[in-house]
Design a protein around this motif. Structure first.
Motif, mmCIF file in Angstrom:
data_model
loop_
_atom_site.group_PDB
_atom_site.id
_atom_site.type_symbol
_atom_site.label_atom_id
_atom_site.label_comp_id
_atom_site.label_asym_id
_atom_site.label_seq_id
_atom_site.Cartn_x
_atom_site.Cartn_y
_atom_site.Cartn_z
ATOM 1 N N GLU A 51 -20.556 46.534 13.960
ATOM 2 C CA GLU A 51 -19.353 45.819 14.362
ATOM 3 C C GLU A 51 -19.348 44.360 13.923
ATOM 4 O O GLU A 51 -18.286 43.740 13.876
ATOM 5 C CB GLU A 51 -19.181 45.916 15.878
ATOM 6 N N ALA A 52 -20.506 43.792 13.635
ATOM 7 C CA ALA A 52 -20.564 42.393 13.205
ATOM 8 C C ALA A 52 -21.453 42.310 11.959
ATOM 9 O O ALA A 52 -21.192 42.994 10.978
ATOM 10 C CB ALA A 52 -21.064 41.504 14.338
ATOM 11 N N ASN A 53 -22.512 41.502 12.002
ATOM 12 C CA ASN A 53 -23.329 41.314 10.807
ATOM 13 C C ASN A 53 -24.731 41.900 10.951
ATOM 14 O O ASN A 53 -25.629 41.545 10.189
ATOM 15 C CB ASN A 53 -23.433 39.836 10.451
ATOM 16 N N GLY A 54 -24.921 42.810 11.907
ATOM 17 C CA GLY A 54 -26.214 43.455 12.088
ATOM 18 C C GLY A 54 -26.115 44.955 11.920
ATOM 19 O O GLY A 54 -25.125 45.583 12.319
ATOM 20 N N VAL A 55 -27.151 45.527 11.300
ATOM 21 C CA VAL A 55 -27.254 46.985 11.125
ATOM 22 C C VAL A 55 -28.539 47.437 11.801
ATOM 23 O O VAL A 55 -29.629 46.942 11.482
ATOM 24 C CB VAL A 55 -27.285 47.374 9.634
ATOM 25 N N PHE A 56 -28.414 48.377 12.735
ATOM 26 C CA PHE A 56 -29.571 48.969 13.387
ATOM 27 C C PHE A 56 -29.760 50.368 12.805
ATOM 28 O O PHE A 56 -28.790 51.126 12.653
ATOM 29 C CB PHE A 56 -29.373 49.039 14.896
ATOM 30 N N ALA A 57 -31.001 50.684 12.480
ATOM 31 C CA ALA A 57 -31.282 51.974 11.841
ATOM 32 C C ALA A 57 -32.571 52.552 12.384
ATOM 33 O O ALA A 57 -33.502 51.815 12.740
ATOM 34 C CB ALA A 57 -31.377 51.814 10.324
ATOM 35 N N ILE A 58 -32.629 53.870 12.446
ATOM 36 C CA ILE A 58 -33.846 54.597 12.802
ATOM 37 C C ILE A 58 -34.337 55.300 11.544
ATOM 38 O O ILE A 58 -33.574 56.002 10.868
ATOM 39 C CB ILE A 58 -33.575 55.619 13.923
ATOM 40 N N LEU A 59 -35.609 55.098 11.226
ATOM 41 C CA LEU A 59 -36.195 55.676 10.024
ATOM 42 C C LEU A 59 -37.699 55.840 10.229
ATOM 43 O O LEU A 59 -38.258 55.329 11.199
ATOM 44 C CB LEU A 59 -35.910 54.806 8.799
ATOM 45 N N PRO A 60 -38.372 56.575 9.324
ATOM 46 C CA PRO A 60 -39.820 56.756 9.478
ATOM 47 C C PRO A 60 -40.549 55.415 9.484
ATOM 48 O O PRO A 60 -40.255 54.531 8.671
ATOM 49 C CB PRO A 60 -40.196 57.596 8.257
ATOM 50 N N ALA A 61 -41.508 55.279 10.387
ATOM 51 C CA ALA A 61 -42.221 54.007 10.535
ATOM 52 C C ALA A 61 -42.973 53.628 9.279
ATOM 53 O O ALA A 61 -43.028 52.444 8.914
ATOM 54 C CB ALA A 61 -43.175 54.085 11.727
ATOM 55 N N ASP A 62 -43.532 54.616 8.581
ATOM 56 C CA ASP A 62 -44.281 54.274 7.373
ATOM 57 C C ASP A 62 -43.358 53.783 6.268
ATOM 58 O O ASP A 62 -43.728 52.910 5.468
ATOM 59 C CB ASP A 62 -45.114 55.472 6.896
ATOM 60 N N VAL A 63 -42.152 54.312 6.220
ATOM 61 C CA VAL A 63 -41.171 53.831 5.250
ATOM 62 C C VAL A 63 -40.800 52.380 5.564
ATOM 63 O O VAL A 63 -40.724 51.531 4.672
ATOM 64 C CB VAL A 63 -39.913 54.725 5.253
ATOM 65 N N ALA A 64 -40.576 52.103 6.839
ATOM 66 C CA ALA A 64 -40.248 50.736 7.244
ATOM 67 C C ALA A 64 -41.366 49.773 6.876
ATOM 68 O O ALA A 64 -41.108 48.664 6.385
ATOM 69 C CB ALA A 64 -39.974 50.681 8.745
ATOM 70 N N ASP A 65 -42.604 50.187 7.069
ATOM 71 C CA ASP A 65 -43.732 49.312 6.754
ATOM 72 C C ASP A 65 -43.807 49.019 5.260
ATOM 73 O O ASP A 65 -44.080 47.880 4.850
ATOM 74 C CB ASP A 65 -45.038 49.954 7.230
ATOM 75 N N ARG A 66 -43.572 50.039 4.432
ATOM 76 C CA ARG A 66 -43.618 49.821 2.983
ATOM 77 C C ARG A 66 -42.447 48.961 2.516
ATOM 78 O O ARG A 66 -42.609 48.063 1.690
ATOM 79 C CB ARG A 66 -43.622 51.155 2.237
ATOM 80 N N LEU A 67 -41.271 49.234 3.057
ATOM 81 C CA LEU A 67 -40.085 48.482 2.654
ATOM 82 C C LEU A 67 -40.210 47.010 3.042
ATOM 83 O O LEU A 67 -39.752 46.125 2.320
ATOM 84 C CB LEU A 67 -38.847 49.103 3.300
ATOM 85 N N ARG A 68 -40.874 46.769 4.167
ATOM 86 C CA ARG A 68 -41.005 45.395 4.653
ATOM 87 C C ARG A 68 -41.864 44.549 3.714
ATOM 88 O O ARG A 68 -41.778 43.318 3.732
ATOM 89 C CB ARG A 68 -41.590 45.404 6.065
ATOM 90 N N LYS A 69 -42.699 45.172 2.900
ATOM 91 C CA LYS A 69 -43.489 44.421 1.930
ATOM 92 C C LYS A 69 -42.613 43.891 0.789
ATOM 93 O O LYS A 69 -43.015 42.985 0.056
ATOM 94 C CB LYS A 69 -44.602 45.306 1.369
ATOM 95 N N ARG A 70 -41.416 44.449 0.668
ATOM 96 C CA ARG A 70 -40.489 44.025 -0.382
ATOM 97 C C ARG A 70 -39.367 43.147 0.167
ATOM 98 O O ARG A 70 -38.901 42.238 -0.516
ATOM 99 C CB ARG A 70 -39.912 45.262 -1.076
ATOM 100 N N PHE A 71 -38.915 43.437 1.370
ATOM 101 C CA PHE A 71 -37.866 42.669 2.040
ATOM 102 C C PHE A 71 -38.263 42.511 3.503
ATOM 103 O O PHE A 71 -38.511 43.499 4.181
ATOM 104 C CB PHE A 71 -36.518 43.396 1.981
ATOM 105 N N ARG A 72 -38.268 41.286 3.992
ATOM 106 C CA ARG A 72 -38.632 41.072 5.391
ATOM 107 C C ARG A 72 -37.521 41.540 6.319
ATOM 108 O O ARG A 72 -36.338 41.291 6.083
ATOM 109 C CB ARG A 72 -38.934 39.598 5.656
ATOM 110 N N PHE A 73 -37.902 42.214 7.403
ATOM 111 C CA PHE A 73 -37.015 42.551 8.514
ATOM 112 C C PHE A 73 -37.894 42.899 9.693
ATOM 113 O O PHE A 73 -39.118 43.043 9.557
ATOM 114 C CB PHE A 73 -36.060 43.712 8.158
ATOM 115 N N TYR A 74 -37.281 43.063 10.863
ATOM 116 C CA TYR A 74 -38.052 43.273 12.085
ATOM 117 C C TYR A 74 -37.833 44.663 12.672
ATOM 118 O O TYR A 74 -36.746 45.235 12.566
ATOM 119 C CB TYR A 74 -37.665 42.241 13.153
ATOM 120 N N ASN A 75 -38.895 45.183 13.289
ATOM 121 C CA ASN A 75 -38.737 46.367 14.127
ATOM 122 C C ASN A 75 -38.005 45.965 15.401
ATOM 123 O O ASN A 75 -38.270 44.904 15.980
ATOM 124 C CB ASN A 75 -40.092 46.971 14.487
ATOM 125 N N TRP A 76 -37.116 46.819 15.853
ATOM 126 C CA TRP A 76 -36.383 46.564 17.087
ATOM 127 C C TRP A 76 -36.955 47.371 18.246
ATOM 128 O O TRP A 76 -37.105 46.872 19.347
ATOM 129 C CB TRP A 76 -34.902 46.881 16.887
#
Length: 357
Positions: free
Chosen positions: A295-320
């Protein structure tokens, strides 16, 4: 002119962790330079802070009074301290920033009791307010005094004017005041295509914490008082809270640049549009679920934790939320005024790569 400072980051690198990661909007930086040079009276008696008062009144009404402070936590604490006596309390969503992300500052610095309410979408309703609006006159219970809501909420959801009005009317009937944490109120107004006063003054809100940093300021937020009878001693609360800037002209001129024209709206629309673009790019990827609307400028997503960990090495973001289970995690991706289509597309492509790895 030269400087001994060294650029220590790559200005082309973007992140999706927070809109606070973004730099200063170029038009804001120009305004700061405009206010530089010569001498001006300190502690808010300068010509830029005087002009700022009229700028805020154009957005919020002739009764509005703005008090610049350094950051968002301070805006909330100064607001709530001025609205509450030491024995009084603040009703808020459990997910509210004042409850979950300010290190206990409302309690430690403000001396306030928070009365949190679980909410499925980060939003209070009159019925949810009633879960904590009780015990009036009971000396053993902190006395409810303020209802605090956020727009946009910490879960990225938005209140409509009608929803805010319902809360304000109910709170006022109970003798309570209403505070709005507007760290991202510009994003909310842009998303709903409404003027700022439609979500505040016209809906019955008493005091607003107006966000600047997330929408392109170097630093600075503002306490905007819409109902003068709702606060006591706010100038003194700001000073004792260490939030009275000596060179306030450099805070005030940023808000003038943001609000005198349409910079706030352009910046918010850009951030919101990039969040929608990101959501559309990822929503059909196998292994990705979007648990709530964007609805605004945030996107919340559920995805595999290992994918999130690998992706975070390329683009910073936080676990919610790391308590999803089954090897999944909920993450938050934020877009800012300087997020571009190419930034979003590169991030989505990287996510697709990691999902298929």
């Amino acid at each position: 002119m030269t400087t001994d400072a060294v650029r220590r980051h790559d200005p082309k690198v973007k992140a999706f962790a927070s809109d606070n990661y973004a730099g200063v909007h170029p038009e804001i930086m120009e305004a700061i330079a405009l206010a530089n040079g010569g001498h001006q009276v300190s502690y808010g008696d300068d010509v830029y802070t005087e002009a700022l008062r009229e700028v805020f009144r154009r957005h919020f009404g002739e009764q509005a009074e703005a008090f610049p402070v350094f950051n968002g936590t301070a805006a909330n604490v100064v607001s709530l301290r001025s609205m509450c006596a030491p024995w009084e309390a603040v009703i808020c969503p459990e997910s509210a920033h004042i409850n979950s992300d300010e290190g206990g500052a409302p309690e430690v610095i403000g001396g306030l009791k928070l009365l949190p309410v679980p909410t499925p979408d980060g939003k209070l309703t009159p019925e949810l307010v009633d879960r904590q609006a009780w015990g009036f006159g009971d000396v053993h219970r902190a006395q409810p005094r303020v209802v605090s809501i956020s727009n946009a909420t910490e879960l990225g959801t938005l209140y409509t004017p009608a929803e805010i009005r319902a809360i304000c009317d109910h709170a006022h009937e109970l003798g309570l005041l209403v505070h709005l944490d507007g760290a991202r109120i510009t994003n909310a107004a842009a998303a709903l295509d409404l003027p700022l006063r439609a979500l505040t003054t016209d809906a019955g809100v008493d005091v607003v914490s107006f966000g600047g940093t997330k929408i392109g300021l170097l630093l600075g937020e503002a306490v905007v008082v819409l109902n003068q009878s709702a606060v006591r001693g706010l100038p003194y609360v700001r000073k004792t809270g260490m939030q009275l800037a000596s060179k306030m002209r450099f805070v005030s001129v940023q808000f003038e640049a943001l609000l005198a024209g349409d910079l706030w709206l352009r910046s918010a629309r850009q951030a919101n549009a990039m969040a929608r673009r990101l959501a559309e790019a990822v929503r059909h990827m196998p292994g990705v679920t979007l648990p709530r609307p964007v609805e605004a400028n945030g996107v919340f997503a559920i995805l595999p934790a290992d994918v999130a960990d690998r992706l975070r090495k390329r683009f910073r973001f936080y676990n919610w939320n790391e308590q999803i289970g089954d090897g999944m995690v909920e993450v938050r991706w934020m877009c800012a005024f300087d997020t571009t289509e190419s930034d979003v597309d590169a991030f989505a492509a990287a996510l697709a790569e990691e999902l298929s790895a």
